[in-house]
Design a protein around this motif. Structure first.
Motif, PDB file in Angstrom:
ATOM      1  N   PRO A   1     -12.169  50.409  42.508  1.00 49.78           N
ATOM      2  CA  PRO A   1     -12.721  50.338  43.644  1.00 49.78           C
ATOM      3  C   PRO A   1     -14.677  49.987  43.386  1.00 49.78           C
ATOM      4  CG  PRO A   1     -12.356  52.197  43.590  1.00 49.78           C
ATOM      5  CD  PRO A   1     -11.917  51.518  42.138  1.00 49.78           C
ATOM      6  N   ALA A   2     -15.012  49.299  44.007  1.00 43.15           N
ATOM      7  CA  ALA A   2     -16.488  49.994  44.928  1.00 43.15           C
ATOM      8  C   ALA A   2     -17.069  50.893  45.016  1.00 43.15           C
ATOM      9  CB  ALA A   2     -17.117  48.668  45.259  1.00 43.15           C
ATOM     10  N   GLY A   3     -16.458  51.703  46.152  1.00 42.64           N
ATOM     11  CA  GLY A   3     -16.806  53.014  46.107  1.00 42.64           C
ATOM     12  C   GLY A   3     -18.033  52.386  47.526  1.00 42.64           C
ATOM     13  N   GLU A   4     -18.506  53.204  48.377  1.00 39.69           N
ATOM     14  CA  GLU A   4     -19.467  53.398  48.887  1.00 39.69           C
ATOM     15  C   GLU A   4     -21.180  52.996  48.537  1.00 39.69           C
ATOM     16  OE1 GLU A   4     -19.603  56.494  51.819  1.00 39.69           O
ATOM     17  OE2 GLU A   4     -20.885  55.993  52.938  1.00 39.69           O
ATOM     18  N   ASN A   5     -21.213  51.575  49.199  1.00 45.51           N
ATOM     19  CA  ASN A   5     -22.349  51.899  47.794  1.00 45.51           C
ATOM     20  C   ASN A   5     -22.296  51.464  46.937  1.00 45.51           C
ATOM     21  OD1 ASN A   5     -24.212  51.591  50.511  1.00 45.51           O
ATOM     22  ND2 ASN A   5     -23.928  54.174  50.350  1.00 45.51           N
ATOM     23  N   ASN A   6     -20.921  50.762  46.198  1.00 48.76           N
ATOM     24  CA  ASN A   6     -21.514  51.160  44.994  1.00 48.76           C
ATOM     25  C   ASN A   6     -20.953  52.178  44.571  1.00 48.76           C
ATOM     26  OD1 ASN A   6     -20.859  48.086  44.970  1.00 48.76           O
ATOM     27  ND2 ASN A   6     -22.727  48.057  45.037  1.00 48.76           N
ATOM     28  N   SER A   7     -20.596  53.391  45.027  1.00 51.23           N
ATOM     29  CA  SER A   7     -20.776  54.722  44.179  1.00 51.23           C
ATOM     30  C   SER A   7     -19.804  54.860  42.580  1.00 51.23           C
ATOM     31  CB  SER A   7     -21.043  55.871  44.799  1.00 51.23           C
ATOM     32  OG  SER A   7     -19.898  56.057  45.631  1.00 51.23           O
ATOM     33  N   ILE A   8     -18.566  54.461  43.217  1.00 52.58           N
ATOM     34  CA  ILE A   8     -17.588  54.560  42.163  1.00 52.58           C
ATOM     35  C   ILE A   8     -18.236  53.566  40.724  1.00 52.58           C
ATOM     36  CG2 ILE A   8     -15.365  54.099  41.711  1.00 52.58           C
ATOM     37  CD1 ILE A   8     -14.757  55.029  44.191  1.00 52.58           C
ATOM     38  N   ALA A   9     -18.384  52.466  41.445  1.00 54.94           N
ATOM     39  CA  ALA A   9     -18.573  51.149  39.917  1.00 54.94           C
ATOM     40  C   ALA A   9     -20.126  51.736  39.105  1.00 54.94           C
ATOM     41  CB  ALA A   9     -18.982  50.150  41.066  1.00 54.94           C
ATOM     42  N   ASN A  10     -21.157  52.059  39.840  1.00 52.45           N
ATOM     43  CA  ASN A  10     -21.924  53.268  39.475  1.00 52.45           C
ATOM     44  C   ASN A  10     -21.929  54.274  38.607  1.00 52.45           C
ATOM     45  OD1 ASN A  10     -23.754  50.428  39.887  1.00 52.45           O
ATOM     46  ND2 ASN A  10     -24.262  51.227  41.639  1.00 52.45           N
ATOM     47  N   ARG A  11     -21.854  55.665  39.362  1.00 54.89           N
ATOM     48  CA  ARG A  11     -21.365  56.258  38.992  1.00 54.89           C
ATOM     49  C   ARG A  11     -19.801  57.151  37.779  1.00 54.89           C
ATOM     50  NH1 ARG A  11     -22.617  59.304  44.433  1.00 54.89           N
ATOM     51  NH2 ARG A  11     -24.735  57.856  44.804  1.00 54.89           N
ATOM     52  N   LEU A  12     -19.484  55.818  38.652  1.00 57.48           N
ATOM     53  CA  LEU A  12     -18.089  56.462  37.173  1.00 57.48           C
ATOM     54  C   LEU A  12     -17.421  54.994  36.499  1.00 57.48           C
ATOM     55  CD1 LEU A  12     -14.630  57.846  39.514  1.00 57.48           C
ATOM     56  CD2 LEU A  12     -16.838  59.542  38.314  1.00 57.48           C
ATOM     57  N   LEU A  13     -17.464  54.560  36.670  1.00 50.98           N
ATOM     58  CA  LEU A  13     -16.863  53.101  35.417  1.00 50.98           C
ATOM     59  C   LEU A  13     -17.509  52.803  34.762  1.00 50.98           C
ATOM     60  CD1 LEU A  13     -15.308  50.256  35.495  1.00 50.98           C
ATOM     61  CD2 LEU A  13     -16.449  49.314  37.095  1.00 50.98           C
ATOM     62  N   ILE A  14     -19.345  51.854  35.247  1.00 48.16           N
ATOM     63  CA  ILE A  14     -20.225  51.020  34.186  1.00 48.16           C
ATOM     64  C   ILE A  14     -20.307  52.875  33.167  1.00 48.16           C
ATOM     65  CG2 ILE A  14     -22.226  50.298  33.726  1.00 48.16           C
ATOM     66  CD1 ILE A  14     -20.800  49.173  35.858  1.00 48.16           C
ATOM     67  N   PRO A  15     -21.279  54.396  33.730  1.00 49.34           N
ATOM     68  CA  PRO A  15     -20.358  55.907  32.751  1.00 49.34           C
ATOM     69  C   PRO A  15     -19.694  55.337  31.512  1.00 49.34           C
ATOM     70  CG  PRO A  15     -21.858  56.010  34.880  1.00 49.34           C
ATOM     71  CD  PRO A  15     -20.941  54.987  35.191  1.00 49.34           C
ATOM     72  N   SER A  16     -18.650  55.499  32.284  1.00 50.80           N
ATOM     73  CA  SER A  16     -17.566  55.296  31.118  1.00 50.80           C
ATOM     74  C   SER A  16     -17.995  54.194  30.015  1.00 50.80           C
ATOM     75  CB  SER A  16     -16.754  55.377  31.861  1.00 50.80           C
ATOM     76  OG  SER A  16     -15.936  56.374  32.722  1.00 50.80           O
ATOM     77  N   LEU A  17     -17.992  53.088  31.272  1.00 49.04           N
ATOM     78  CA  LEU A  17     -17.947  52.008  29.547  1.00 49.04           C
ATOM     79  C   LEU A  17     -19.107  52.375  28.705  1.00 49.04           C
ATOM     80  CD1 LEU A  17     -16.683  49.409  32.412  1.00 49.04           C
ATOM     81  CD2 LEU A  17     -15.569  49.903  30.334  1.00 49.04           C
ATOM     82  N   ARG A  18     -19.980  52.744  29.158  1.00 51.33           N
ATOM     83  CA  ARG A  18     -20.809  52.708  28.365  1.00 51.33           C
ATOM     84  C   ARG A  18     -20.436  53.884  27.086  1.00 51.33           C
ATOM     85  NH1 ARG A  18     -25.233  54.833  31.679  1.00 51.33           N
ATOM     86  NH2 ARG A  18     -25.519  52.677  32.419  1.00 51.33           N
ATOM     87  N   GLU A  19     -20.156  55.427  27.925  1.00 55.50           N
ATOM     88  CA  GLU A  19     -19.906  56.249  27.239  1.00 55.50           C
ATOM     89  C   GLU A  19     -18.448  55.310  25.488  1.00 55.50           C
ATOM     90  OE1 GLU A  19     -15.833  59.837  27.230  1.00 55.50           O
ATOM     91  OE2 GLU A  19     -17.288  58.979  29.137  1.00 55.50           O
ATOM     92  N   TYR A  20     -17.537  54.585  26.259  1.00 56.34           N
ATOM     93  CA  TYR A  20     -17.038  54.331  25.299  1.00 56.34           C
ATOM     94  C   TYR A  20     -17.819  52.572  24.165  1.00 56.34           C
ATOM     95  CZ  TYR A  20     -13.245  57.605  27.338  1.00 56.34           C
ATOM     96  OH  TYR A  20     -12.704  58.383  27.690  1.00 56.34           O
ATOM     97  N   GLY A  21     -19.094  52.993  24.476  1.00 57.46           N
ATOM     98  CA  GLY A  21     -19.436  51.998  23.389  1.00 57.46           C
ATOM     99  C   GLY A  21     -19.769  50.331  24.033  1.00 57.46           C
ATOM    100  N   VAL A  22     -18.905  50.393  24.715  1.00 57.74           N
ATOM    101  CA  VAL A  22     -18.579  48.395  25.799  1.00 57.74           C
ATOM    102  C   VAL A  22     -20.072  47.776  25.991  1.00 57.74           C
ATOM    103  CG1 VAL A  22     -17.578  47.581  27.504  1.00 57.74           C
ATOM    104  CG2 VAL A  22     -16.518  48.965  27.120  1.00 57.74           C
ATOM    105  N   HIS A  23     -20.251  46.840  25.200  1.00 57.24           N
ATOM    106  CA  HIS A  23     -21.715  45.476  25.339  1.00 57.24           C
ATOM    107  C   HIS A  23     -20.917  44.673  26.349  1.00 57.24           C
ATOM    108  CE1 HIS A  23     -24.018  49.127  22.987  1.00 57.24           C
ATOM    109  NE2 HIS A  23     -23.216  48.190  21.867  1.00 57.24           N
ATOM    110  N   SER A  24     -19.822  44.047  26.220  1.00 59.38           N
ATOM    111  CA  SER A  24     -19.454  43.108  26.958  1.00 59.38           C
ATOM    112  C   SER A  24     -17.934  43.045  26.608  1.00 59.38           C
ATOM    113  CB  SER A  24     -19.769  41.662  25.688  1.00 59.38           C
ATOM    114  OG  SER A  24     -18.551  41.983  24.807  1.00 59.38           O
ATOM    115  N   ILE A  25     -16.968  42.490  27.963  1.00 56.26           N
ATOM    116  CA  ILE A  25     -16.115  42.287  27.778  1.00 56.26           C
ATOM    117  C   ILE A  25     -15.383  41.297  27.712  1.00 56.26           C
ATOM    118  CG2 ILE A  25     -14.205  42.942  29.875  1.00 56.26           C
ATOM    119  CD1 ILE A  25     -16.001  45.234  30.066  1.00 56.26           C
ATOM    120  N   ASP A  26     -14.567  40.880  26.609  1.00 56.86           N
ATOM    121  CA  ASP A  26     -13.869  40.201  26.827  1.00 56.86           C
ATOM    122  C   ASP A  26     -13.081  39.516  26.982  1.00 56.86           C
ATOM    123  OD1 ASP A  26     -15.007  40.031  23.706  1.00 56.86           O
ATOM    124  OD2 ASP A  26     -14.503  41.800  23.319  1.00 56.86           O
ATOM    125  N   LEU A  27     -12.027  39.981  27.566  1.00 54.18           N
ATOM    126  CA  LEU A  27     -10.970  39.584  28.870  1.00 54.18           C
ATOM    127  C   LEU A  27     -10.531  40.243  30.013  1.00 54.18           C
ATOM    128  CD1 LEU A  27      -7.789  39.040  26.406  1.00 54.18           C
ATOM    129  CD2 LEU A  27      -8.924  37.271  28.207  1.00 54.18           C
TER     130      LEU A  27
END
Ligand SMILES: [Zn+2]
Length: 286
Positions: free
Chosen positions: A61-87
């Motif tokens: 989910p996005a979360g309130e004011n995109n809080s989940i996407a910004n505080r959980l999703l994006i940092p986790s993807l960064r942590e796992y070295g994701v630079h782009s999503i292929d699929l």
């Protein structure tokens, strides 16, 4: 880079035709390195990393004011070295599975978005896509069961409507179901599909297997039946759910039947991201 681009083109062509065949098996993807169930609150987001490629199933989910996407999703993807999503596979157009798409699309280049054509006329789906500013040329509507081989790895994607001999109106039961296999390590993801769909999967998908099974619908009492567990006997069951969620997921009955079988329970609410590494003996917890 040229090699990578070529691979993606092959995938796109294969998806576009709706037929993925063995002839693509010579293309480059190494064994799956890892599958990570990201902690995104009450929702689903699974990252599958295979060589240099990143495959995402749902966005959370996005979360309130995109809080989940910004505080959980994006940092986790960064942590796992994701630079782009292929699929990117979206199992179904519910907020807890695709609410994070807008922020994901803002921060990352998404090469291909794979959607089930059971939702091709869904206004909910189209609203999410519009809101996220998704370029329609990146969308691949799956109109059948699709298999694709990425060297040693097979990703087998099924739309339940292909297996079930009656019309389903439930968004959850039309979730894309995905099996990732490399001959040694395997995982099954069923979105929010219920036991009805699971039953048909058992009868129609004999080749599927799972070291790791993501419990359907976050551990709802209407998914993850005893029969399903006994057919696939996974080593791990993952519950992707939020802390103290109002749905009481995972349901105690589901936890009980998993525990009784000696299967290891992993939960994104208590453990945050849950990472498995491919090995000669199947996926192992990292
Ligand atoms: Zn859900």
């Amino acid at each position: 880079m040229v090699k990578h681009r070529k691979l993606l083109i092959v995938i796109i062509l294969a998806f576009s035709t709706g037929v993925i065949s063995e002839r693509f098996s010579s293309y480059i993807f190494t064994n799956p390195d890892r599958i990570i169930f990201l902690s995104v609150g009450q929702g689903d987001c699974t990252l599958f990393q295979c060589g240099p490629y990143n495959v995402l199933v749902d966005t959370g989910p996005a979360g309130e004011n995109n809080s989940i996407a910004n505080r959980l999703l994006i940092p986790s993807l960064r942590e796992y070295g994701v630079h782009s999503i292929d699929l990117l596979f979206i199992t179904h157009p519910d907020y807890d599975h695709m609410g994070g798409l807008k922020m994901l699309n803002k921060r990352y280049s998404i090469q291909n978005i794979v959607l089930g054509d059971a939702f091709k006329n869904s206004s909910k789906m189209h609203n999410f896509l519009k809101e996220a500013n998704i370029d329609s040329s990146k969308i691949i509507w799956l109109n059948s069961r699709s298999k694709f081989h990425l060297r040693d790895v097979l990703v087998d994607v099924v739309q339940p409507k292909e297996m079930i001999p009656f019309q389903m109106n439930s968004t959850n039961d039309n979730s894309l179901c995905i099996n990732i296999l490399d001959g040694r390590s395997s995982a099954i993801l069923t979105g929010d599909a219920s036991c009805v769909v699971e039953l048909y999967m058992l009868n129609n998908l004999p080749g599927w297997s799972a070291d790791v099974l993501k419990a359907g619908h976050h551990g709802s009492r209407y998914s993850t039946s005893s029969k399903f567990l006994d057919a696939y006997h996974p080593k791990y069951v993952v519950f992707s759910c939020g802390v103290n969620n109002s749905y009481n997921h995972p349901h105690p009955r589901v936890q009980d039947i998993v525990k009784k079988r000696g299967i290891s329970i992993q939960r994104t609410d208590s453990k945050k991201n849950i990472e498995f590494r491919a090995s000669d003996t199947g996926f192992v917890l990292d």
